[in-house]
Design a protein around this motif. Sequence first.
Motif, PDB file in Angstrom:
ATOM      1  N   THR A   1       0.895  -1.093   0.048  1.00 19.43           N
ATOM      2  CA  THR A   1      -0.128  -0.117   0.102  1.00 19.43           C
ATOM      3  C   THR A   1       0.723   1.329  -0.136  1.00 19.43           C
ATOM      4  O   THR A   1       1.806   1.298   0.964  1.00 19.43           O
ATOM      5  N   PRO A   2       0.580   2.333  -0.699  1.00 17.44           N
ATOM      6  CA  PRO A   2       1.492   3.560  -0.977  1.00 17.44           C
ATOM      7  C   PRO A   2       1.355   4.270   0.421  1.00 17.44           C
ATOM      8  O   PRO A   2       0.111   4.522   0.552  1.00 17.44           O
ATOM      9  N   GLY A   3       2.411   4.485   1.017  1.00 13.32           N
ATOM     10  CA  GLY A   3       2.104   5.287   2.380  1.00 13.32           C
ATOM     11  C   GLY A   3       2.849   4.253   3.419  1.00 13.32           C
ATOM     12  O   GLY A   3       3.137   3.269   3.470  1.00 13.32           O
ATOM     13  N   VAL A   4       2.747   4.889   4.777  1.00  7.04           N
ATOM     14  CA  VAL A   4       3.306   4.266   5.836  1.00  7.04           C
ATOM     15  C   VAL A   4       2.232   4.657   6.900  1.00  7.04           C
ATOM     16  O   VAL A   4       1.826   5.750   7.045  1.00  7.04           O
TER      17      VAL A   4
ATOM     18  N   ARG B   1      -1.436   6.925  12.652  1.00  7.04           N
ATOM     19  CA  ARG B   1      -1.461   7.866  11.757  1.00  7.04           C
ATOM     20  C   ARG B   1      -1.089   7.479  10.533  1.00  7.04           C
ATOM     21  O   ARG B   1       0.370   6.812  10.352  1.00  7.04           O
ATOM     22  N   ARG B   2      -1.518   7.716   9.322  1.00  7.54           N
ATOM     23  CA  ARG B   2      -1.206   7.259   8.005  1.00  7.54           C
ATOM     24  C   ARG B   2      -0.580   8.631   7.371  1.00  7.54           C
ATOM     25  O   ARG B   2      -1.166   9.575   7.227  1.00  7.54           O
ATOM     26  N   PHE B   3       0.562   8.175   6.867  1.00 12.95           N
ATOM     27  CA  PHE B   3       1.313   9.158   6.013  1.00 12.95           C
ATOM     28  C   PHE B   3       1.143   8.698   4.437  1.00 12.95           C
ATOM     29  O   PHE B   3       1.963   7.526   4.143  1.00 12.95           O
ATOM     30  N   THR B   4       0.251   9.121   3.719  1.00 15.70           N
ATOM     31  CA  THR B   4      -0.187   8.564   2.292  1.00 15.70           C
ATOM     32  C   THR B   4       0.152   9.653   1.366  1.00 15.70           C
ATOM     33  O   THR B   4      -0.229  10.778   1.487  1.00 15.70           O
ATOM     34  N   ASP B   5       0.266   9.173   0.166  1.00 14.76           N
ATOM     35  CA  ASP B   5       0.525  10.128  -1.033  1.00 14.76           C
ATOM     36  C   ASP B   5      -0.818  10.498  -1.525  1.00 14.76           C
ATOM     37  O   ASP B   5      -1.534   9.339  -2.163  1.00 14.76           O
TER      38      ASP B   5
ATOM     39  N   GLU C   1      -7.650   7.538   1.643  1.00 14.60           N
ATOM     40  CA  GLU C   1      -7.047   7.090   2.909  1.00 14.60           C
ATOM     41  C   GLU C   1      -6.001   8.361   3.415  1.00 14.60           C
ATOM     42  O   GLU C   1      -5.097   7.920   4.400  1.00 14.60           O
ATOM     43  N   SER C   2      -6.234   9.479   2.844  1.00 16.09           N
ATOM     44  CA  SER C   2      -5.243  10.479   3.300  1.00 16.09           C
ATOM     45  C   SER C   2      -5.734  11.614   4.425  1.00 16.09           C
ATOM     46  O   SER C   2      -5.319  12.721   4.469  1.00 16.09           O
ATOM     47  N   ARG C   3      -6.870  11.271   5.061  1.00 16.55           N
ATOM     48  CA  ARG C   3      -7.564  12.068   6.063  1.00 16.55           C
ATOM     49  C   ARG C   3      -6.655  12.429   7.284  1.00 16.55           C
ATOM     50  O   ARG C   3      -6.847  13.585   7.877  1.00 16.55           O
ATOM     51  N   ASP C   4      -5.347  11.396   7.418  1.00 17.27           N
ATOM     52  CA  ASP C   4      -4.580  12.048   8.605  1.00 17.27           C
ATOM     53  C   ASP C   4      -3.620  13.112   8.142  1.00 17.27           C
ATOM     54  O   ASP C   4      -2.976  13.593   8.840  1.00 17.27           O
TER      55      ASP C   4
END
Length: 422
Positions: free
Chosen positions: A86-89, A98-102, A109-112
């Motif tokens: 999955t792209p991100g961490v 907390r997700r760090f997502t492109d 999935e970028s709400r964080d």
Amino acid sequence: MGTSHAGRYDVVIIGAGAAGLACAADLCAAGLRVRLLEAAGAVGGRMRTDRVKGFTVDRGFQVFNTSYPQVRRRLDLKALELRSFTPGVLVHTENGPRRFTDPTRRLRESRDLLPGRLASARDLAAVAALTARDALAPASALRRGPDGTTRTALADAGVSPELVETFFRPFLSGVFLEDELETSARFFHLVWRSLLRGTLALPAEGIGAVPAQLASRLPPHVLRSGCPVTAVTPGEVAVVGGDTLRARAVVVATGQRAAAELLPGLRVPDGRTVTTLYHAPAEPPTTEPLLFVDSRRRFLNTCVLSAVQPGFSPDGRALVSTSVLGSPGPAETAAVLRAMGEVYGADTDHWELVHRVTVPDALPAMVGPVPLSRTTRFAPGRYVCGDHRATGSLQGALASGARAAREVLEDLAGHGPRGAGS
């Protein structure tokens, strides 16, 4: 066995890791008579895959980045049967996961990345500007940029110390295998660019499938495995058993410690050591192919490998990989397992440890400022290549091998190999 001259070649290459395989491929393509010697029974160097209790385990956690230019030039990606992360961490923080997502790849999935969750609005703007610059700039421009450390690069970009400690330091510790962010700023920018432009994945047969594919493309009889080298002298290579191979040029494509032993006087960087623990819980703690890091830095990273490549597990159990710096003792290993329980929200008390592997010199230290590429010429007729002569990555190893081939060809065409500094 008495000493004999077992062969005469244009070039003998020592070490069938990524650098040696790339060098051999280019020299063979140029029509030279090449012999590639490998001490182990199989190619790959640090890029090796083992079968342990039926599980597919790499020698240390490794991912395959599809954006590397040398990778795209040399490999059939389809044949590797890649499956991506999955792209991100996902970062385990004191305030929860907390997700760090492109957001350009996974907007939902970028709400964080909304201000106030993982970072402030000011930090998010700074990271966006840094990301746009590195993603759009030519790699050559990043290589020519000012160098220092990754920590100073992040500060110069306007990233706050808080976000550095929450995200960048725990994430990049697993990339660089050091947790002080002392790695070259220029290398950081190139890595950030590659992460933005590529996909992180795993081959179906493990990372060892990469060097195996490179080796399969060499002409027959070039590779000789199970053949340790004992000495390198101008024009000659001595191997275990007493044979001596003569060559117009010799390329040492081993890891840095072995290279320094074969080429006295060669200056090599320190190495980073990492240990990877492979556990097999009865139930997967997550079914998402996602990389987890810990803001408290109790480990480098962890992921469920079988969520990325289900074939890595032989019996339906999950296979979890967790990496830590150095070589932890029993108490530290137990603490890592407890930390994994917190991160995954799972009871880890009965997770079976199926394998543990410690890799010395898994990556060369690249304390900035540092040159990102160096000549492979060591002395007349002798050359050295590997990621320790370029950047600590598959791209760096392949590029260094390609550079060695170019410099060998230039020197042999000139009928007089040039010397160079170590």
